[in-house]
Motif scaffolding. Structure first.
Motif, short mmCIF file in Angstrom:
data_model
loop_
_atom_site.label_atom_id
_atom_site.label_comp_id
_atom_site.label_asym_id
_atom_site.label_seq_id
_atom_site.Cartn_x
_atom_site.Cartn_y
_atom_site.Cartn_z
N ASN A 144 0.82 -1.22 0.00
CA ASN A 144 0.00 0.00 0.00
C ASN A 144 0.85 1.26 0.00
O ASN A 144 0.44 2.31 0.46
N LYS A 145 2.06 1.17 -0.55
CA LYS A 145 2.99 2.29 -0.46
C LYS A 145 2.78 3.30 -1.60
O LYS A 145 3.62 3.48 -2.47
N SER A 146 1.64 3.95 -1.56
CA SER A 146 1.37 5.02 -2.52
C SER A 146 2.12 6.29 -2.15
O SER A 146 2.29 7.19 -2.96
N ASN A 147 2.54 6.39 -0.90
CA ASN A 147 3.38 7.52 -0.49
C ASN A 147 4.38 7.04 0.55
O ASN A 147 4.25 5.95 1.11
N ALA A 148 5.38 7.83 0.77
CA ALA A 148 6.50 7.43 1.64
C ALA A 148 6.08 7.19 3.08
O ALA A 148 6.76 6.48 3.83
N LYS A 149 4.95 7.78 3.50
CA LYS A 149 4.50 7.64 4.89
C LYS A 149 3.67 6.39 5.12
O LYS A 149 3.35 6.06 6.26
N SER A 150 3.30 5.69 4.07
CA SER A 150 2.48 4.49 4.21
C SER A 150 3.22 3.43 5.00
O SER A 150 4.44 3.28 4.90
N GLN A 151 2.48 2.67 5.77
CA GLN A 151 3.05 1.61 6.61
C GLN A 151 2.22 0.35 6.43
O GLN A 151 1.00 0.40 6.37
N THR A 152 2.89 -0.79 6.32
CA THR A 152 2.17 -2.05 6.23
C THR A 152 1.96 -2.61 7.63
O THR A 152 2.56 -2.16 8.61
N ALA A 153 1.10 -3.63 7.71
CA ALA A 153 0.83 -4.25 9.01
C ALA A 153 2.09 -4.85 9.61
O ALA A 153 2.36 -4.71 10.82
N ALA A 154 2.89 -5.52 8.78
CA ALA A 154 4.12 -6.14 9.29
C ALA A 154 5.12 -5.09 9.73
O ALA A 154 5.85 -5.28 10.72
N GLU A 155 5.19 -3.98 9.02
CA GLU A 155 6.09 -2.89 9.44
C GLU A 155 5.64 -2.30 10.77
O GLU A 155 6.48 -1.98 11.63
N PHE A 156 4.34 -2.15 10.95
CA PHE A 156 3.83 -1.63 12.22
C PHE A 156 4.18 -2.57 13.37
O PHE A 156 4.63 -2.12 14.43
N LEU A 157 3.98 -3.87 13.17
CA LEU A 157 4.27 -4.84 14.24
C LEU A 157 5.76 -4.89 14.56
O LEU A 157 6.14 -5.08 15.72
N GLU A 158 6.58 -4.70 13.55
CA GLU A 158 8.03 -4.68 13.80
C GLU A 158 8.42 -3.43 14.58
O GLU A 158 9.22 -3.50 15.53
N ALA A 159 7.86 -2.29 14.20
CA ALA A 159 8.21 -1.03 14.84
C ALA A 159 7.67 -0.92 16.26
O ALA A 159 8.36 -0.44 17.17
N ASP A 160 6.43 -1.36 16.47
CA ASP A 160 5.76 -1.15 17.76
C ASP A 160 5.84 -2.35 18.70
O ASP A 160 5.72 -2.18 19.92
N PHE A 161 6.01 -3.55 18.17
CA PHE A 161 6.00 -4.75 19.01
C PHE A 161 7.27 -5.59 18.86
O PHE A 161 7.40 -6.62 19.53
N GLY A 162 8.18 -5.19 17.98
CA GLY A 162 9.43 -5.93 17.82
C GLY A 162 9.28 -7.25 17.13
O GLY A 162 10.15 -8.13 17.26
N VAL A 163 8.21 -7.44 16.35
CA VAL A 163 8.00 -8.69 15.61
C VAL A 163 8.78 -8.59 14.30
O VAL A 163 8.47 -7.74 13.46
N PRO A 164 9.80 -9.43 14.08
CA PRO A 164 10.61 -9.33 12.86
C PRO A 164 9.77 -9.50 11.60
O PRO A 164 8.90 -10.37 11.52
#
Length: 459
Positions: free
Chosen positions: A245-265
């Protein structure tokens, strides 16, 4: 006839037969893959009717989509009152666990503050023991495509429910917009390698259901709320696709969110279509389980290699036009490179601006490909007249082009509205790749056979 150069220099004031669908449709597919969830379109009744009819035509299953039924008055004064009524009606009729709300152009243009409205509804109905979970996603159809709506909805669900307790041995799988048959195949693979998957979404049974003789308002199956909560405690997340869903640089995927906020690789790679991409998938599974790939799949791989050899002379050197969602066409090009088919045009209605760079960097095609995002079917048709492909590969919306040019269409992806079995097409893994290879090879053979002056019946 317009040349490719003339098309590229020409400015259109409107899209002519879009090679994409609206964002709330993608959201609705995700919501259908959540257990006990009813999609609710916050906008006009026509939007919900269109989405419902479009999905039914492809999946050949009942697809209930509720609507807040905007009128002229609602469009002026806002949709809060309608949303409250709709939530009450859906709760009464379906008794859902979740109501998944997706906005439309109209509700976005008038500026309905969904977070505020839903908070007010929850506050006013705080004592209601039947109150379902309420989640929403902003899906204005004047921006993005159904794929943006699909991935943004997954992100909204994970943000709404994910929690972190003790890290488990479960693995999140975000497969993207695949067929129910693909999702069933993925679950089979995970079972064979002894991994407990949390698949988001999982519409494998809901949109490819059995006949029971009775209508089910909420078909069994789907990702549970408990599983959504456990995504934050998973061992890892596997996410198919590069653009998502990266239509713009600020878009975040579910896996990216989980890695950033919960440390899930996060483990990210191409949709596993073709031998190379499927090899990469099983290699990651070996690392996660510290065990070798089961013999069942090494045999499937060997049989697929044998099929490549058997069918090589029928496909090698043929020219193909591939169209559809951005990540899907990227995976298809990788597969076509393996079997010796030259992709002369890759087209998508997606508008991320990343398609060309991703293909060049990740796939590294042997020959130059005409790569176009934000393309419509009329543009595809015009370019096809210049490039003279041997086959079209994509969904059924391109059939009129194939018919006009007298070339075959191999139907894959979404939507397939003019054939049965769109939900049962396998695309991924060695097994799905085998099905794809046979389909493409036989489509080319049939075209040669039907146009042969001698009408041969033996190859």
């Amino acid at each position: 006839m317009e040349t490719l150069k003339e098309i590229k220099s020409k400015e259109f004031t409107s899209t002519r037969n879009a090679c994409k669908v609206c964002t709330p449709l993608g959201a609705s597919v995700v919501y259908k893959g959540i257990e006990g969830c009813v999609p609710l379109i916050h906008g006009s009744q026509g939007c919900a009717t269109y989405i419902r009819r479009y999905l039914i035509s492809h999946y050949k299953e009942p697809v209930d989509i509720a609507s807040t039924n905007f009128t002229e008055e609602t469009a002026i004064f806002g949709g809060e009152k309608n949303l409250f009524i709709a939530i009450k009606n859906v709760t009464k009729q379906y008794n859902p666990k979740i109501i998944g709300i997706a906005t439309t152009c109209l509700s976005e243009v008038i500026g309905d503050d969904m977070r505020k409205i839903i908070h007010r509804y929850k506050t006013e109905n705080e004592g209601d023991t039947n109150l379902p979970e309420l989640v929403f996603v902003n899906t204005p159809s004047f921006m993005g495509t159904h794929i943006n709506g699909f991935h943004d909805t997954i992100l909204s669900l994970v943000k709404a429910f994910a929690t972190h307790k003790k890290t488990t041995q479960s693995v999140n799988i975000f497969p993207g917009f695949l067929s129910p048959a693909d999702l069933q195949l993925l679950k089979e693979i995970f079972a064979d390698v002894a991994i407990n998957p949390i698949m988001v979404p999982d519409y494998s049974d809901i949109l490819d259901n059995e006949y029971t003789g009775e209508y089910e308002k909420l078909p069994k199956g789907g990702t549970t709320i408990k599983e959504l909560q456990e995504t934050g405690s998973a061992k890892a997340s596997i996410e198919f696709g590069y653009i998502l869903n990266k239509s713009n640089a600020k878009s975040q995927t579910a896996a990216e969110f989980l890695e950033a906020d919960f440390g899930v690789p996060r483990i990210n790679f191409n949709i596993p279509i073709g031998i190379n991409a499927t090899d990469a998938f099983f290699s990651e599974l070996e690392k996660l389980t510290n065990t070798k790939t089961p013999e069942k799949y090494t045999k499937q791989r060997g049989k697929l290699v044998d099929a490549y050899v058997d069918g090589h002379k029928y496909v090698f050197g043929k020219k193909a036009v591939v169209y559809g969602e951005e990540d899907f066409v990227i995976a298809m090009i990788s597969f076509l490179e393996e079997i010796g088919i030259e992709t002369v045009l890759c087209a998508s209605g997606g508008d991320s601006g990343l398609l060309k760079n991703v293909i060049q960097e990740k796939i590294k095609p042997r020959k130059t490909i005409n790569i176009h995002d934000n393309f419509d079917f009329e543009e595809i048709a015009t370019v096809c007249k210049e490039l003279k492909p041997d086959i079209l590969i994509g969904n059924s919306k391109g059939y009129y082009i194939a018919r006009e040019l007298g070339i075959p269409l191999a139907r894959v992806g979404f939507p397939i509205h003019d054939r049965l079995g769109g939900s049962r097409i396998k695309h991924i893994g060695y097994e799905g790749t085998q099905q794809l290879f046979d389909t493409i090879a036989n489509t080319l053979i049939q075209q040669m056979q039907e146009n042969s002056p001698v009408g041969y019946k033996y190859m």
